[in-house]
Design an enzyme around this catalytic site. Sequence first.
Site, PDB file in Angstrom:
ATOM      1  NE  ARG A 106      -2.567   0.486   3.594  1.00 23.42           N
ATOM      2  CZ  ARG A 106      -3.259   0.900   4.651  1.00 23.42           C
ATOM      3  NH1 ARG A 106      -4.479   1.360   4.491  1.00 23.42           N
ATOM      4  NH2 ARG A 106      -2.753   0.828   5.860  1.00 23.42           N
ATOM      5  CB  THR A 110      -2.024   7.133  -3.327  1.00 24.63           C
ATOM      6  OG1 THR A 110      -1.388   5.844  -3.384  1.00 24.63           O
ATOM      7  CG2 THR A 110      -1.108   8.181  -3.938  1.00 24.63           C
ATOM      8  CG  ASP A 202       0.285  -3.563  10.113  1.00 25.10           C
ATOM      9  OD1 ASP A 202       0.445  -4.784   9.866  1.00 25.10           O
ATOM     10  OD2 ASP A 202       0.532  -2.666   9.292  1.00 25.10           O
ATOM     11  CG  ASP A 205       3.584  -4.371  11.816  1.00 22.37           C
ATOM     12  OD1 ASP A 205       4.377  -4.887  10.996  1.00 22.37           O
ATOM     13  OD2 ASP A 205       3.423  -3.145  11.926  1.00 22.37           O
TER      14      ASP A 205
HETATM   15  N1  URA Z   1      -4.371  -3.196   7.318  1.00 20.54           N
HETATM   16  C1  URA Z   1      -4.172  -3.591   8.596  1.00 20.54           C
HETATM   17  O1  URA Z   1      -3.327  -4.422   8.876  1.00 20.54           O
HETATM   18  N2  URA Z   1      -4.943  -3.041   9.566  1.00 20.54           N
HETATM   19  C2  URA Z   1      -5.897  -2.126   9.314  1.00 20.54           C
HETATM   20  O2  URA Z   1      -6.582  -1.691  10.236  1.00 20.54           O
HETATM   21  C3  URA Z   1      -6.089  -1.723   7.961  1.00 20.54           C
HETATM   22  C4  URA Z   1      -5.314  -2.278   6.993  1.00 20.54           C
END
Ligand code: URA
Length: 211
Positions: A106, A110, A202, A205
């Site tokens: 990502r 953007t 995330d 993570d």
């Molecule tokens: N990706 C993630 O890992 N967590 C989110 O909240 C949004 C996208």
Amino acid sequence: MTHPDLTVIDHPLVQHKLSLMRDNRTPSPEFRRLLREIALLLSYEATRDLPIATQRIDTPLTAMDAPMLAGPDPAVVSILRAGNGLLDGVLDVVPTAKVGFVGLYRDEETLRPIEYYNKLPKDMPGRFTIAVDPMLATGHSAAAAIDLLKRAGAAHICFICLLAAPEGVAVMAEHHPDVRIVTASLDSHLNEKGYIVPGLGDAGDRIFGTV
Ligand code: URA
């Protein structure tokens, strides 16, 4: 905009495990285990439409026409890297599936997906295809990954995610209304950084311990 084929699995086991995952005290090994277990439970629903045909078998008592999976083996496609957290749970219940990987990252400004890896099973047309990514956030990565699967010939696709944001569901409704979405929760909204709220942070993570 709502999606014509969105299924939220509000089963108590799924909801309990999801709440444990949302808790920011849950360490990576437990987070990974819970994600795998939920993936298995979501797969049960996602594979409901797999084609079956009867085959003649002998039980110890008699012959019978027994229902068996028919057609080419399904494909499971992990959207890297967080999709890998769902992969083993899907393979626990569909062990014969062929596995593919799509790499999209990502762009932090953007929030749009950039493709960096694409390795799919052969003969995608005809295979029931399950795409997996824990977080349907903006929906841009999911929509781009599904575009890629359709370009490879996949026609019957289901998308499994752990959490969905309304914004991501709307993007999928606009671009891929034919793709079923199976999720454990439709959360409230995205924040200004593109994170799902209340969410779980995330996912990549937390799966891989890179927090
Ligand atoms: N990706 C993630 O890992 N967590 C989110 O909240 C949004 C996208």
